[in-house]
Design an enzyme around this catalytic site. Structure first.
Site, short mmCIF file in Angstrom:
data_model
loop_
_atom_site.label_atom_id
_atom_site.label_comp_id
_atom_site.label_asym_id
_atom_site.label_seq_id
_atom_site.Cartn_x
_atom_site.Cartn_y
_atom_site.Cartn_z
CG ASP A 639 90.31 49.67 71.27
OD1 ASP A 639 89.94 50.05 70.14
OD2 ASP A 639 90.79 50.46 72.12
CB CYS A 642 91.48 53.41 76.55
SG CYS A 642 92.83 52.91 77.63
CG HIS A 758 89.08 52.29 80.17
ND1 HIS A 758 89.31 51.73 78.93
CD2 HIS A 758 88.02 53.11 80.03
CE1 HIS A 758 88.42 52.20 78.07
NE2 HIS A 758 87.63 53.04 78.71
#
Length: 766
Positions: A639, A642, A758
């Site tokens: 979102d 991370c 990520h």
């Protein structure tokens, strides 16, 4: 540079061989005289009545006794273990031709050879019963259990003959085993070897880790250390496995040839074996080069990540391949063993390789060339003593080579543990019940333990090594010698520098060498802190299970994080990769294997994602996590928060503090705009905008990606090391470490970075 095998700085007088022959003649005359006075139906030999002491004899002539280089006190093993007389079989040997000539002369005289090799130190085997008070003082006291029974003496000539036959029988068995291995795994004209598979990237990287840490490729053990578990051979042999087994078997055969009176013609068979080994090494080098060429030409398909091509063993130059370099070094050592068999000349490295091979054959349970079950306990003790002599001489000769001190320190501790086990002297008994241990046995144990402690202490002072096994061995020697202050420091260091403190503490808790310190206040405090970590770990597992159930129910989206503010992320990424060299910011981290890069480079890990590479990147990251026995602690939502989620999980055990972590980091950045890096630059110079306040305002917003500066701020504010394992293609920069200027928290924050967009939170496998 090659050195002679003579590690004693004295010239060996040639008259000693003549002296030995004179002593032999005198013994024969005395034997005949004794036989005339004894019952002819039950004759006893002269040697059977002698008390072997292992000391250098005092001669009646003007000849000076053989002198050794100065050594620390060493209790005589003969009074404890009844050794067989093969001491010093590796030093000052005559050439093979002269050995064979002497053997033939003995056979013509219908007498078994009095020595295995005709060399000066073995004159002790012909010494007469000491009569002088001085000679009696040289003889150490004997234990009650091992007092020689003069009524039922053990004839040493029979022992020598049996020992020679033992080595010959072992050599024949190992040779048969080697031939079967060659037939099954190499094949005629190397057909089977050619059909064998290459190791995959993960296996190659594991091999590289072992080589960088001086570990055995198969057993993962350091030289001259005991393996805690029985080694199991691989189910399927790769090309690397075949070459390593072939080289190890060849070395084992050459060692046994040196220990036995083997026919010199047997050496001709070795030539063919060595040629086969060299051919396989060259073939493997060519295959690696082909893989490298394919990668450079971008001809790899989507399965590249499972191939050797993606491993760090490949480099830009063929001659720089670490596995090939290692095998070539092994091959050169084997050539030295072959020369040693023929000429008795060998370098220091070659001699250590000889003794290391012999040690592995005696102690490596499950090792393919293991011979420990084939030799008697007494013979094994004598071989261990000889290994000690060689290692000690090497240390004395090469005083500037720290690696030899580590070898000697590890061996002495291993030998101490072997004697402990054989004589049922527990560590608790050694420390607290000294009067109940026979004096000579206690001195013998204390000698090797003290020498291990001394050598490791010197080595760690000269050239510190980032190997936790060495730290633990040294800590245990300090414990057994009641060096409490040093023991406390090294136990604490071993635990604190471990990736998994709980596992490290469990090793300490179960080790018998440290058990007598369990009641110490400092030890109790250490274990209390570990118990708190255990409780947190259990709570983390419970929260993780609950969160997984919730995530399965909610079926959250796995979409990637949004783009960071500004339209020049890719340009920023390239610029930082080129310019951001923070000299001295990252110190060498002793917390990980030597292969984990203590990088001085902090990279911005946020280039624009390329979807076609995502699958390969994920597989690459999974392999690296598996290699270092790590896993994802929790599933981190994609979102845009991370990095903050991952830091929250590492710091607090859950994701609920993510916004708090972001606010803390941004507050630190606002206050430390001019934070100076060791290279003189300030952190405000590394943002994509000229306005520092705008950068901080954007970073404070929910959903904006954290970057390299937020990681630096987190490390500085929380006082914790941050280690990141990334899925980047580079095999040299995938492990990045941020170490703050002042460490306030021993916990290392472990993060993963996947597909360049990520972050994840990591924890050790359990």
């Amino acid at each position: 540079m090659s050195h002679s095998a003579n590690f004693v700085n004295v010239q060996s007088p040639p008259s000693y061989i003549q002296l030995a022959q004179q002593q032999q003649q005198q013994q024969q005359q005395q034997l005949q005289q004794q036989q005339q006075t004894q019952n002819p139906t039950s004759p006893t030999s002269f040697l059977a009545q002698q008390q072997y002491s292992g000391n250098i004899p005092t001669t009646a002539s003007n000849q000076q006794p053989y002198q050794h280089i100065p050594q620390p006190y060493q209790p005589n093993i003969s009074s404890i273990l009844q050794p067989l007389p093969i001491r010093y079989i590796y030093v000052n040997q005559l050439p093979l031709a002269q050995q064979q000539q002497q053997l033939q002369q003995n056979q013509l005289q219908q007498q078994p050879p009095n020595v295995i090799y005709q060399q000066q130190p073995l004159i002790v085997q012909q010494q007469q019963q000491p009569n002088t008070v001085q000679q009696q003082q040289q003889q150490p006291p004997q234990t009650i259990q091992q007092q020689p029974n003069m009524a039922q003496p053990q004839p040493q000539q029979t022992q020598q003959f049996t020992m020679e036959q033992t080595f010959q029988n072992i050599l024949n068995k190992i040779k048969d085993k080697f031939d079967k291995f060659t037939t099954n795994h190499v094949g005629q004209d190397n057909i089977t070897f050619n059909n064998a598979q290459l190791p995959i990237a993960k296996e190659c990287n594991t091999i590289l880790l072992k080589l960088q840490n001086n570990r055995n490729i198969h057993t993962s053990s350091l030289p001259f250390t005991l393996t805690p578990e029985v080694y199991k051979p691989p189910e399927f042999f790769t090309k690397v496995d075949i070459i390593q087994y072939h080289l190890s078997g060849l070395a084992s055969i050459l060692v046994l040839m040196k220990l036995s009176q083997v026919d010199p013609s047997f050496a001709k068979q070795i030539n063919l074996m060595t040629v086969k080994s060299k051919f396989m090494i060259e073939m493997l080098a060519k295959i690696f080069q082909q893989q490298l060429d394919n990668r450079n030409n971008n001809n790899n398909n989507n399965t590249m990540s499972m191939s050797i091509t993606n491993s760090t063993v490949l480099s830009s130059q063929k001659n720089n391949n670490p596995i090939i370099i290692y095998f070539n070094q092994q091959f050169e050592n084997i050539k030295q063993l072959k020369d040693y068999f023929e000429t008795s000349d060998i370098s220091s490295n070659g001699l250590v390789f000889f003794t290391q091979t012999l040690f592995s054959m005696l102690t490596g349970r499950g090792y393919f060339w293991y011979i420990g079950e084939e030799v008697t306990k007494q013979l094994k003790y004598k071989i261990f003593e000889t290994i000690y002599d060689n290692l000690f001489r090497t240390v004395m000769k090469c005083t500037s080579e720290t690696k030899y001190k580590y070898n000697l320190g590890c061996f002495c501790y291993s030998y101490f543990k072997i004697i402990q086990s054989d004589h049922q002297v527990t560590s608790a008994r050694f420390v607290t019940q000294k009067p109940q241990i026979k004096d000579d046995l206690y001195k013998y144990l204390l000698h090797y333990l003290s020498l291990s402690n001394d050598q490791l202490s010197r080595a760690l002072s000269d050239v510190p090594i980032s190997d936790s096994t060495i730290w633990l061995i040294y800590a245990k020697t300090c414990c057994l010698l009641n060096q409490e202050e040093k023991a406390q420091i090294w136990i604490q260091y071993f635990i604190n520098e471990a990736t998994d403190r709980v596992t490290a503490a469990a090793m300490i808790q179960l080790d018998e060498d440290i058990a007598h310190y369990h009641s110490k206040s400092w030890y109790v405090d250490i274990m209390k802190s570990i118990e708190e970590e255990k409780k947190k770990r259990i709570e983390e597992d419970d929260r993780l299970n609950k969160q997984r159930k919730q995530q399965q129910q909610q079926q959250q989206s796995n979409s990637s994080s949004p783009h960071i503010v500004g339209g020049h992320v890719q340009d920023q990424y390239s610029e930082i990769k080129t310019n951001l060299l923070l000299e001295g910011l990252v110190l060498k981290n002793m917390n990980h294997d030597a292969s984990l890069i203590s990088s001085n480079v902090l990279l911005n890990l946020h280039p624009l994602p390329q979807s076609k590479e995502v699958q390969i990147a994920q597989q690459r990251l999974n392999e690296r996590l598996e290699l270092y026995m790590l896993k994802n602690s929790k599933e981190i939502p994609g979102d845009g928060n991370c990095q903050m989620h991952a830091l929250s999980d590492q710091l607090y055990g859950d994701l609920s503090h993510s916004q708090e972590v972001r606010k803390t980091i941004v507050d630190w950045l606002r206050k430390n705009k001019d934070f100076q890096l060791p290279n003189g630059a300030t952190i405000c110079q590394f943002v994509n905008t000229n306005n520092w306040d705008d950068y901080c305002n954007d970073m404070s917003k929910n959903g904006n990606w954290g970057d390299h500066l937020t990681l630096l701020a987190a490390a500085e504010h929380f006082g914790s090391k941050i280690s990141i394992i990334s899925s980047v293609e580079s095999q040299s920069n995938f492990f990045i470490e941020i170490i703050p200027s002042k460490i306030l928290n021993d916990k290392v924050l472990l993060l993963s970075h996947y597909a360049e967009f990520h972050y994840g939170s990591l924890c050790p496998l359990r």
